[in-house]
Design an enzyme around this catalytic site. Structure first.
Site, mmCIF file in Angstrom:
data_model
loop_
_atom_site.group_PDB
_atom_site.id
_atom_site.type_symbol
_atom_site.label_atom_id
_atom_site.label_comp_id
_atom_site.label_asym_id
_atom_site.label_seq_id
_atom_site.Cartn_x
_atom_site.Cartn_y
_atom_site.Cartn_z
ATOM 1 N N GLY A 49 0.774 -1.228 0.000
ATOM 2 C CA GLY A 49 0.000 0.000 0.000
ATOM 3 C C GLY A 49 0.807 1.280 0.000
ATOM 4 N N CYS A 50 2.110 1.172 -0.083
ATOM 5 C CA CYS A 50 2.953 2.376 -0.121
ATOM 6 C C CYS A 50 3.243 2.721 -1.571
ATOM 7 C CB CYS A 50 4.264 2.135 0.619
ATOM 8 S SG CYS A 50 4.055 1.803 2.381
ATOM 9 N N SER A 51 3.287 4.007 -1.867
ATOM 10 C CA SER A 51 3.578 4.409 -3.240
ATOM 11 C C SER A 51 5.031 4.120 -3.598
ATOM 12 C CB SER A 51 3.269 5.894 -3.443
ATOM 13 O OG SER A 51 4.057 6.686 -2.590
#
Length: 137
Positions: A49-51
Site C-alpha cells: 500500500g505504499c507508493s
C-alpha cells in the site's frame, strides 16, 4: 535515529521549519536509519500500500525488546519510516502495543505537509508494527 524521548524536540525543530526544510529534516532522519541489508528486502518484508517500496524487518532482541530495520527507495518515505520508528524502536512488545503511534505523529501533520501518495502507506507500516508486537508479545 531519534527516539521517543526526544520526539518532542524533533517536533519543535520540525514546527519551526518551512516546508522545504521540513522535507530536508525528513530526508536527514531517513539517512540516519540503521542500514538494512539488501538480503532482508524481500516480498515478505515489503509493506503493501505504499507508493514507494518500503521494507520493514522486525527483530526481537535477547532482552525482549523489538528492533525494526527499515528502508525505502524514496528519501522522503524513508524519513517518514524513521519518524514512525522513533515512536516504538527498542521498546517491549507491551510498550509498543500501548503506544498511540498516530497520536505521537499527529503534531507533525504529515498529511497536510506531504502528498497523499507519500502518506498513504503510514497506516500499513503502523499495522505491521502492531501485528509484530501482538505476535511477539
Amino acid at each position: 535515529m531519534a527516539d521517543r524521548t526526544n520526539l518532542a524536540e524533533l517536533y519543535a525543530e520540525y514546527d519551526f521549519l518551512d516546508a522545504d526544510d521540513r522535507y530536508r529534516l525528513l530526508i536527514d532522519l531517513g539517512r540516519a536509519l540503521e542500514p538494512m541489508p539488501d538480503a532482508l528486502k524481500t516480498d515478505a518484508t515489503l509493506v503493501r500500500g505504499c507508493s514507494a517500496a518500503v521494507w520493514v524487518y522486525p527483530q526481537q532482541r535477547d532482552d525482549g525488546t523489538l528492533h525494526f530495520l527499515a528502508d525505502s527507495n524514496a528519501a522522503i518515505t524513508k524519513g517518514i519510516i524513521a519518524l514512525v520508528l522513533a515512536t516504538v524502536q527498542d521498546r517491549s512488545p507491551a510498550e509498543v502495543r500501548s503506544t498511540d503511534i498516530e497520536a505521537a505523529l499527529a503534531p507533525f501533520e504529515l498529511k497536510a505537509q506531504l502528498s497523499s501518495n507519500r502518506t498513504q502507506g503510514i497506516p500499513n507500516m503502523i499495522a505491521l508494527i502492531r501485528d509484530t508486537a501482538n505476535r511477539l508479545g
